[in-house]
Scaffold this motif. Structure first.
Motif, PDB file in Angstrom:
ATOM      1  N   UNK A  15       0.555  11.017  -1.082  1.00 42.57           N
ATOM      2  CA  UNK A  15       1.687  10.129  -0.780  1.00 42.57           C
ATOM      3  C   UNK A  15       2.340   9.639  -2.065  1.00 42.57           C
ATOM      4  N   UNK A  16       3.635   9.443  -1.997  1.00 38.37           N
ATOM      5  CA  UNK A  16       4.372   8.882  -3.132  1.00 38.37           C
ATOM      6  C   UNK A  16       4.882   7.475  -2.830  1.00 38.37           C
ATOM      7  N   UNK A  17       5.050   7.174  -1.539  1.00 44.33           N
ATOM      8  CA  UNK A  17       5.531   5.861  -1.130  1.00 44.33           C
ATOM      9  C   UNK A  17       4.367   4.993  -0.663  1.00 44.33           C
ATOM     10  N   UNK A  18       4.471   3.683  -0.885  1.00 37.26           N
ATOM     11  CA  UNK A  18       3.384   2.767  -0.544  1.00 37.26           C
ATOM     12  C   UNK A  18       3.069   2.765   0.950  1.00 37.26           C
ATOM     13  N   UNK A  19       4.104   2.789   1.790  1.00 37.45           N
ATOM     14  CA  UNK A  19       3.868   2.770   3.235  1.00 37.45           C
ATOM     15  C   UNK A  19       3.122   4.021   3.689  1.00 37.45           C
ATOM     16  N   UNK A  20       3.520   5.139   3.148  1.00 35.66           N
ATOM     17  CA  UNK A  20       2.855   6.393   3.525  1.00 35.66           C
ATOM     18  C   UNK A  20       1.420   6.424   3.009  1.00 35.66           C
ATOM     19  N   UNK A  21       1.218   5.889   1.804  1.00 34.71           N
ATOM     20  CA  UNK A  21      -0.149   5.827   1.271  1.00 34.71           C
ATOM     21  C   UNK A  21      -1.030   4.951   2.156  1.00 34.71           C
TER      22      UNK A  21
END
Length: 251
Positions: A135-141
């Motif tokens: 993941x690159x985005x915090x929400x996706x992580x």
């Protein structure tokens, strides 16, 4: 540079999977060791105390009496937090069993130290797909971290059905937005983060390997479950020897 990042990401994921599978084996071995062998160790302590008391009664020697008292005290230790709360709480907080009960999930302790080969295969494939390092985005992580926690729990139980259901759930879930190409500065930062993560995992891996249970597992890397049986057989022999010695003393 982008290719180097992709290679580093995959290498780190494989390393994390290896560390997690070993952590599960260490934890399962510890729990099964306590569950299967704890009563035998308790029986040995009781026999040692009884033998020391029988010797002290025969000899009347103050030193024998002192040894008997020490042996008996070892059989009746002060209760710890785990005993007071019926194993609901340990040093890390709620035990897995307690958490399962409070969330109405079924309690299913591990049946084996090492999950089956099919479970291991399913776990590796799913962990590679859902891993937070992709993941690159915090929400996706965060979404991936929460999902991987469920995957790890199913793997620790050796639950093949649950892993298959989780794989179906992931495939049916939202598709992450297509990543835009990273700038050079972002790629350098990503490589630096991956290197730091690898160093942290290396520390965790060393601690697992150097632990008492980890050292025991290294004695039987191919069949850790068999190691438990071998230890149990040795303990049964020691119990028989102690029982025979006690019988001789109390005649």
């Amino acid at each position: 540079m982008e290719r180097a990042v992709r290679v580093a990401e995959q290498a780190l994921i494989e390393f994390e999977i290896a560390v997690e599978t070993f952590r599960v084996e260490v934890e399962n071995f510890s729990r099964l060791h306590h569950q299967k062998l704890g009563p035998m160790y308790g029986r040995l302590d009781e026999l040692d105390a009884s033998i020391a008391e029988a010797r002290a009664e025969k000899s009347g020697d103050p030193e024998d009496l002192r040894r008997a008292q020490e042996a008996r005290a070892a059989v009746l230790p002060l209760p710890g937090v785990e005993a007071l709360f019926d194993d609901w709480i340990d040093s890390d907080g709620l035990s897995p069993e307690a958490a399962a009960m409070l969330t109405e999930r079924p309690v299913r302790p591990p049946q084996r130290v090492r999950p089956s080969e099919e479970v291991r295969r399913l776990y590796r494939e799913l962990a590679r797909k859902v891993h937070p390092d992709l993941a690159r985005e915090d929400d996706e992580r965060q979404r991936r971290e929460e999902f991987l926690t469920r995957v790890n729990a199913a793997y620790a139980r050796g639950d093949e059905t649950a892993l298959r259901e989780l794989a179906d759930e992931w495939e049916a879930g939202p598709v992450p937005a297509e990543e835009r190409l990273s700038e050079s500065e972002e790629l350098y930062a990503r490589l630096e983060w991956l290197a730091q993560r690898k160093d942290l995992l290396s520390t965790v891996a060393r601690e697992l390997e150097d632990s008492a249970i980890g050292s025991m597992l290294r004695l039987a890397p191919e069949d850790p479950d068999r190691l438990l049986e071998e230890i149990a057989e040795q303990l049964r022999g020691q119990v028989s020897e102690r029982e025979a010695e006690l019988a001789t003393l109390v005649q």
